[in-house]
Design a protein around this motif. Structure first.
Motif, PDB file in Angstrom:
ATOM      1  N   THR A   4      50.882  42.160  33.101  1.00 61.74           N
ATOM      2  CA  THR A   4      51.167  43.248  34.039  1.00 61.74           C
ATOM      3  C   THR A   4      50.705  42.863  35.435  1.00 61.74           C
ATOM      4  OG1 THR A   4      50.766  44.790  32.232  1.00 61.74           O
ATOM      5  CG2 THR A   4      50.834  45.729  34.450  1.00 61.74           C
ATOM      6  N   ALA A   5      49.498  42.315  35.529  1.00 60.19           N
ATOM      7  CA  ALA A   5      48.985  41.894  36.841  1.00 60.19           C
ATOM      8  C   ALA A   5      49.855  40.783  37.414  1.00 60.19           C
ATOM      9  CB  ALA A   5      47.540  41.410  36.698  1.00 60.19           C
ATOM     10  N   LEU A   6      50.326  39.886  36.546  1.00 56.28           N
ATOM     11  CA  LEU A   6      51.184  38.793  37.013  1.00 56.28           C
ATOM     12  C   LEU A   6      52.482  39.349  37.611  1.00 56.28           C
ATOM     13  CD1 LEU A   6      51.853  35.762  37.183  1.00 56.28           C
ATOM     14  CD2 LEU A   6      52.711  35.909  34.843  1.00 56.28           C
ATOM     15  N   CYS A   7      53.089  40.280  36.912  1.00 53.87           N
ATOM     16  CA  CYS A   7      54.341  40.863  37.412  1.00 53.87           C
ATOM     17  C   CYS A   7      54.105  41.637  38.704  1.00 53.87           C
ATOM     18  CB  CYS A   7      54.973  41.758  36.351  1.00 53.87           C
ATOM     19  SG  CYS A   7      55.589  40.811  34.944  1.00 53.87           S
ATOM     20  N   ASN A   8      52.953  42.304  38.800  1.00 51.09           N
ATOM     21  CA  ASN A   8      52.628  43.018  40.055  1.00 51.09           C
ATOM     22  C   ASN A   8      52.528  42.036  41.212  1.00 51.09           C
ATOM     23  OD1 ASN A   8      52.560  45.424  38.736  1.00 51.09           O
ATOM     24  ND2 ASN A   8      50.321  45.464  38.486  1.00 51.09           N
ATOM     25  N   GLU A   9      51.928  40.889  40.941  1.00 54.19           N
ATOM     26  CA  GLU A   9      51.787  39.886  42.011  1.00 54.19           C
ATOM     27  C   GLU A   9      53.153  39.344  42.433  1.00 54.19           C
ATOM     28  OE1 GLU A   9      49.164  39.306  43.768  1.00 54.19           O
ATOM     29  OE2 GLU A   9      48.032  40.693  42.520  1.00 54.19           O
ATOM     30  N   VAL A  10      54.053  39.212  41.489  1.00 59.32           N
ATOM     31  CA  VAL A  10      55.402  38.745  41.838  1.00 59.32           C
ATOM     32  C   VAL A  10      56.078  39.776  42.747  1.00 59.32           C
ATOM     33  CG1 VAL A  10      57.676  38.136  40.932  1.00 59.32           C
ATOM     34  CG2 VAL A  10      55.628  37.371  39.755  1.00 59.32           C
ATOM     35  N   GLU A  11      55.909  41.066  42.394  1.00 63.64           N
ATOM     36  CA  GLU A  11      56.471  42.131  43.245  1.00 63.64           C
ATOM     37  C   GLU A  11      55.923  42.013  44.660  1.00 63.64           C
ATOM     38  OE1 GLU A  11      58.671  44.356  42.734  1.00 63.64           O
ATOM     39  OE2 GLU A  11      58.891  44.625  40.567  1.00 63.64           O
ATOM     40  N   ARG A  12      54.614  41.809  44.754  1.00 63.31           N
ATOM     41  CA  ARG A  12      53.987  41.699  46.084  1.00 63.31           C
ATOM     42  C   ARG A  12      54.533  40.506  46.846  1.00 63.31           C
ATOM     43  NH1 ARG A  12      48.383  42.729  43.984  1.00 63.31           N
ATOM     44  NH2 ARG A  12      48.529  44.953  43.650  1.00 63.31           N
ATOM     45  N   MET A  13      54.710  39.416  46.128  1.00 64.06           N
ATOM     46  CA  MET A  13      55.227  38.216  46.765  1.00 64.06           C
ATOM     47  C   MET A  13      56.621  38.492  47.345  1.00 64.06           C
ATOM     48  SD  MET A  13      56.221  34.642  44.888  1.00 64.06           S
ATOM     49  CE  MET A  13      57.678  35.376  44.181  1.00 64.06           C
ATOM     50  N   LEU A  14      57.420  39.231  46.593  1.00 66.80           N
ATOM     51  CA  LEU A  14      58.771  39.546  47.075  1.00 66.80           C
ATOM     52  C   LEU A  14      58.720  40.426  48.312  1.00 66.80           C
ATOM     53  CD1 LEU A  14      60.641  40.195  43.715  1.00 66.80           C
ATOM     54  CD2 LEU A  14      60.941  38.290  45.280  1.00 66.80           C
TER      55      LEU A  14
ATOM     56  N   GLN B  78      46.660  32.937  39.744  1.00 72.72           N
ATOM     57  CA  GLN B  78      45.320  33.087  40.307  1.00 72.72           C
ATOM     58  C   GLN B  78      45.136  34.486  40.899  1.00 72.72           C
ATOM     59  OE1 GLN B  78      43.688  33.192  43.434  1.00 72.72           O
ATOM     60  NE2 GLN B  78      41.700  32.474  42.756  1.00 72.72           N
ATOM     61  N   ALA B  79      46.151  34.948  41.616  1.00 75.81           N
ATOM     62  CA  ALA B  79      46.073  36.278  42.229  1.00 75.81           C
ATOM     63  C   ALA B  79      45.994  37.352  41.142  1.00 75.81           C
ATOM     64  CB  ALA B  79      47.283  36.504  43.130  1.00 75.81           C
ATOM     65  N   ALA B  80      46.781  37.163  40.076  1.00 79.74           N
ATOM     66  CA  ALA B  80      46.760  38.124  38.972  1.00 79.74           C
ATOM     67  C   ALA B  80      45.399  38.120  38.281  1.00 79.74           C
ATOM     68  CB  ALA B  80      47.852  37.779  37.965  1.00 79.74           C
ATOM     69  N   ASN B  81      44.771  36.965  38.252  1.00 77.38           N
ATOM     70  CA  ASN B  81      43.490  36.810  37.575  1.00 77.38           C
ATOM     71  C   ASN B  81      42.343  37.509  38.305  1.00 77.38           C
ATOM     72  OD1 ASN B  81      41.479  34.072  36.373  1.00 77.38           O
ATOM     73  ND2 ASN B  81      42.194  35.855  35.284  1.00 77.38           N
ATOM     74  N   THR B  82      42.507  37.673  39.612  1.00 82.16           N
ATOM     75  CA  THR B  82      41.425  38.304  40.384  1.00 82.16           C
ATOM     76  C   THR B  82      41.855  39.654  40.964  1.00 82.16           C
ATOM     77  OG1 THR B  82      42.130  37.054  42.333  1.00 82.16           O
ATOM     78  CG2 THR B  82      40.352  36.106  41.053  1.00 82.16           C
ATOM     79  N   ALA B  83      43.041  40.127  40.576  1.00 75.86           N
ATOM     80  CA  ALA B  83      43.564  41.373  41.163  1.00 75.86           C
ATOM     81  C   ALA B  83      42.590  42.530  40.944  1.00 75.86           C
ATOM     82  CB  ALA B  83      44.916  41.707  40.549  1.00 75.86           C
ATOM     83  N   GLY B  84      42.237  43.190  42.002  1.00 73.87           N
ATOM     84  CA  GLY B  84      41.377  44.386  41.927  1.00 73.87           C
ATOM     85  C   GLY B  84      39.923  44.086  41.613  1.00 73.87           C
ATOM     86  N   ASP B  85      39.573  42.806  41.478  1.00 72.97           N
ATOM     87  CA  ASP B  85      38.204  42.444  41.111  1.00 72.97           C
ATOM     88  C   ASP B  85      37.412  42.078  42.369  1.00 72.97           C
ATOM     89  OD1 ASP B  85      35.913  41.659  39.856  1.00 72.97           O
ATOM     90  OD2 ASP B  85      36.719  39.807  39.009  1.00 72.97           O
TER      91      ASP B  85
END
Ligand SMILES: [Zn+2]
Ligand SMILES: [Zn+2]
Ligand SMILES: [Zn+2]
Length: 287
Positions: A187-197, A213-220
């Motif tokens: 889910t975090a990975l897909c959110n990061e893809v959305e942000r990238m777009l 990497q961004a998904a791994n640290t999202a919100g942390d």
């Protein structure tokens, strides 16, 4: 999802940009049986991953000396399974040997028992840990540097976590740890893809790794160690050079609708410095 369309675009596709190369396994492919009531799918997927990794499969083949646990010996069971993979003419084989050894080995913990479903990722990690104990029983798994331990030699990532404040320069004490798998939420990975777009970023080959990497640290976010008020992202620094880097994708829900999107667009090459910081020892390798 929008990003799937983006990723499919000719020239803009992460999947297409990462060409499969020398990482293709040379192993003959065979299936593993999972009869009704066996519920061995979790084990079969873990065994298949290990079998397809050429450097692991070949290393296991030449190893003989180990502390044998008889009925509960995962090392012996895995070697037998791999020999069957190599020489059997059957298209699908039973995984009963490994299933029994796993159940016997974890009987006290009541994990991986016969007929019961279990977690494939935990099974994969536990098989590696057991291989470690069969090979170097005297060593603490976290500190294992034994050259004969193929579990740690091939898979273990030795990292440390640290917060470094760009504002005041303070840094937290480094926290070292070892892991076989780096887990990242789909889910975090897909959110990061959305942000990238949304940022309309130009495609770069290292993008998939950076998304992980961004998904791994999202919100942390962590507090600055000197309390200057800054909120910091944790930095994970890789200190060794594992031959195999394992990324585990975590499904946040049993009914995730992201499966197809994630699988279709997985990159086949991973730019390691995009996923973790590398200690200076590695910098030359990636210039
Ligand atoms: Zn054995
Ligand atoms: Zn080890
Ligand atoms: Zn600070």
């Amino acid at each position: 999802m929008a990003w799937v369309k983006f990723l499919r675009k000719p020239g803009g596709s992460l999947g297409r940009a990462y060409q499969p190369g020398s990482t293709l396994s040379l192993a003959p492919t065979k299936g593993l049986l999972n009869e009704p009531g066996q519920n061995s799918c979790f084990l079969n997927s873990a065994v298949q991953v290990l079998w397809q990794l050429d450097i692991f499969r070949r290393s296991l083949r030449v190893l003989t000396g180990h502390v044998c646990q008889g009925e509960a010996c995962i090392f012996c069971a895995l070697k037998t399974m791999f020999a069957q993979f190599q020489h059997s003419r059957e298209k699908a084989l039973p995984s009963d040997n490994v299933r029994h050894a796993l159940a016997e080995s974890f009987r006290d913990a009541q994990r991986f028992q016969l007929g019961l479903m279990d977690d494939a990722a935990e099974c994969f990690e536990n098989i590696l840990e057991r291989i470690h104990f069969h090979l170097v029983p005297s060593r603490d798994a976290d500190m294992c540097t034994s050259r004969s331990c193929i579990a740690h030699q091939k898979f273990a990532m030795t990292l440390y976590e640290q917060c470094v404040c760009r504002s005041c320069g303070a840094s937290s004490d480094p926290l070292p740890f070892t892991e076989f798998v780096r887990y990242i939420s789909t889910t975090a990975l897909c959110n990061e893809v959305e942000r990238m777009l949304e940022r309309h970023e130009r495609f770069r080959p290292e993008m998939f790794a950076e998304l992980l990497q961004a998904a791994n640290t999202a919100g942390d976010y962590r507090k600055c160690p000197s309390n200057c008020g800054q909120k910091l992202k944790i930095r994970r620094v890789l200190m060794n050079c594992p031959e195999i880097v394992t990324i585990g994708l975590v499904w946040d829900s049993e009914h995730s609708d992201l499966t197809e999107d994630v699988v279709r667009n997985l990159a086949t090459h991973l730019y390691l410095p995009g996923v973790v910081y590398l200690c200076s020892f590695f910098s030359l390798l990636f210039l």
